[in-house]
Design a protein around this motif. Structure first.
Motif, mmCIF file in Angstrom:
data_model
loop_
_atom_site.group_PDB
_atom_site.id
_atom_site.type_symbol
_atom_site.label_atom_id
_atom_site.label_comp_id
_atom_site.label_asym_id
_atom_site.label_seq_id
_atom_site.Cartn_x
_atom_site.Cartn_y
_atom_site.Cartn_z
ATOM 1 N N LEU A 111 -16.197 -2.235 2.876
ATOM 2 C CA LEU A 111 -14.812 -2.000 3.240
ATOM 3 C C LEU A 111 -14.492 -2.784 4.506
ATOM 4 N N ASN A 118 0.823 -1.213 0.000
ATOM 5 C CA ASN A 118 0.000 0.000 0.000
ATOM 6 C C ASN A 118 0.855 1.260 0.000
ATOM 7 N N TYR A 134 -11.854 -3.269 7.998
ATOM 8 C CA TYR A 134 -10.891 -2.656 8.910
ATOM 9 C C TYR A 134 -10.451 -3.696 9.947
ATOM 10 N N SER A 188 -5.608 0.744 1.850
ATOM 11 C CA SER A 188 -5.648 0.338 0.443
ATOM 12 C C SER A 188 -6.044 1.514 -0.441
ATOM 13 N N GLY A 231 -11.203 -10.168 3.537
ATOM 14 C CA GLY A 231 -11.257 -9.130 2.515
ATOM 15 C C GLY A 231 -12.092 -9.539 1.324
ATOM 16 N N ARG A 279 -8.353 1.450 -2.571
ATOM 17 C CA ARG A 279 -9.822 1.450 -2.557
ATOM 18 C C ARG A 279 -10.358 2.245 -1.369
ATOM 19 N N ALA A 280 -9.786 2.016 -0.198
ATOM 20 C CA ALA A 280 -10.228 2.754 0.984
ATOM 21 C C ALA A 280 -9.823 4.218 0.902
ATOM 22 N N ASP A 321 -8.744 -3.683 3.836
ATOM 23 C CA ASP A 321 -8.575 -2.315 3.340
ATOM 24 C C ASP A 321 -7.767 -1.419 4.269
ATOM 25 N N ARG A 330 -15.324 -7.516 -0.084
ATOM 26 C CA ARG A 330 -15.360 -6.952 -1.436
ATOM 27 C C ARG A 330 -16.527 -7.500 -2.237
#
Length: 393
Positions: A154, A47, A156, A198, A145, A200-201, A176, A149
């Motif tokens: 999301l 990341n 955590y 991530s 994850g 995405r996040a 994420d 998805r």
């Protein structure tokens, strides 16, 4: 030798004695870039957004949740101990709609139960703790994850208690956001909290804020009209500070950054696999030693954290008297417990700089002496012998 904080590594303390630098000094920003690079392998990620939140581990937990969640969002919490309850409290303060999938203290939540809960509740965020020191259990996270998805959620994870001592596989888990703390397996003081996010996040966090002509306004693009409820913990703003833009957000905690940087250098210098194995040996030694002394270890062996062990206080033994004698006679601190386990177990931590054979042996030898003084019959030397044998296994 409790569940944290624990003794900091001497190298970390030395690093923190260096003089301060200005937050935009090129040497300081170079250190910030080094910290980002150093923590990526510690988190098991590539990341780009891997950095520090200034504050204790809870600061990163709150920053993650307040930046991911808007009022009215459904949040599913994987709850198997005190720190799952903490996630719930923070999410309630944000105004989220809380759903939980639970396990009794001393157990973990099976992934199929999490999958069923995701299907039932349709959450926007799923939040879990990796290792909950209140119960000494480590929640399996492989596949979390992917489940999130597939549901458009999301994810955590709070890895405060395990980062640097057990494998954190952010990318393999597909999670994420993951946060940690220095004061446990990383061998530093509390006060700085590593985080990884991530792409995405990061996109989701950025989309919650709309900037026009330098004025931050409520974001209406996602239909919530909800502004992030914190300035200090607004990760969109913190990320700007850690980006190439270096937009001023707060004064960086320089000394803590030095310490966090050195924590990661120590971890990677030892090697992640070697470090995880050292923690495994330390935990196995505490378990073996306790059982050889005639004590009962709390929780499920299959999911035990490697760095914290719960031991049931024997009937007729004053648990606080034992802790007091350990502290006064041997200068060793062991932990008490919370919630339904309060007064029922001790918690012995062997993590970071303390996950060493001799420190485990000294602790068990001291515990034996104290227990005998408190009237509990235990075979002389059995705990230390068993611990040393387990370390070699």
């Amino acid at each position: 030798m409790g569940p944290g904080p624990v003794n900091a590594h001497p190298r970390v303390l030395r690093a923190m004695s260096a003089d301060l630098l200005g937050q935009f000094d090129p040497e300081m920003t170079a250190y910030m870039n080094q910290v980002m690079a150093l923590y990526r392998p510690v988190f098991g990620t590539r990341n780009r957004w891997t950095f520090l939140v200034d504050g204790t581990a809870r600061a990163a937990i709150e920053a993650a949740l307040v930046s991911l969640i808007a009022p009215g969002d459904v949040v599913l919490i994987v709850n198997f101990g005190r720190f799952g309850l903490l996630l719930r409290e923070i999410c309630e303060r944000i105004g989220a709609v809380i759903e939980t999938v639970d396990a009794p203290w001393g157990e973990i939540v099976p992934m199929e139960a999490i999958a069923a809960a995701i299907e039932r509740t349709g959450p926007k965020v799923v939040a879990a703790v990796h290792g909950d020191t209140s119960t000494t259990m480590a929640q399996p996270l492989a596949g979390l994850g992917a489940l999130c998805r597939a549901a458009g959620a999301l994810s955590y994870v709070d890895a405060t208690a395990t980062i640097g001592g057990m494998a954190i596989e952010t990318d393999l888990w597909g999670v994420d956001v993951v946060t940690g703390g220095l004061q446990k397996c990383l061998g530093g003081p509390s006060g700085s909290a590593p985080i990884t996010i991530s792409d995405r996040a990061a996109e989701h966090i950025a989309a919650r804020r709309h900037v026009e002509k330098g004025i931050v306004r409520d974001d209406i693009s996602n239909g919530t009209g909800a502004r992030i409820g914190s300035n200090y913990f607004d990760l969109a703003m913190v990320m700007d500070y850690w980006s190439e833009k270096r937009l001023n957000h707060h004064t960086e905690a320089t000394t803590m950054l030095y310490g966090a940087r050195e924590c990661a250098r120590v971890v990677l210098g030892e090697g992640l696999e070697a470090r995880f194995e050292r923690h495994r040996r330390a935990g196995a030694s505490v378990v073996a030693g306790a059982r050889a002394m005639g004590l009962t270890v709390f929780g499920d062996d299959a999911y035990r954290m490697t760095n914290v062990t719960g031991i049931l206080i024997p009937d007729g033994v004053d648990g606080e008297a034992v802790r007091r004698r350990m502290r006064e006679d041997f200068e060793i601190e062991i932990g008490a417990a919370f919630g339904p386990l309060q007064g029922r177990i001790w918690r012995i931590g062997a993590m970071g700089y303390n996950a060493m054979k001799h420190k485990v042996a000294i602790t068990l030898g001291a515990l034996e002496a104290v227990l005998r003084a408190e009237g509990f019959a235990t075979p002389a030397g059995a705990g230390v012998d068993a611990a040393l044998e387990a370390w070699r296994a």
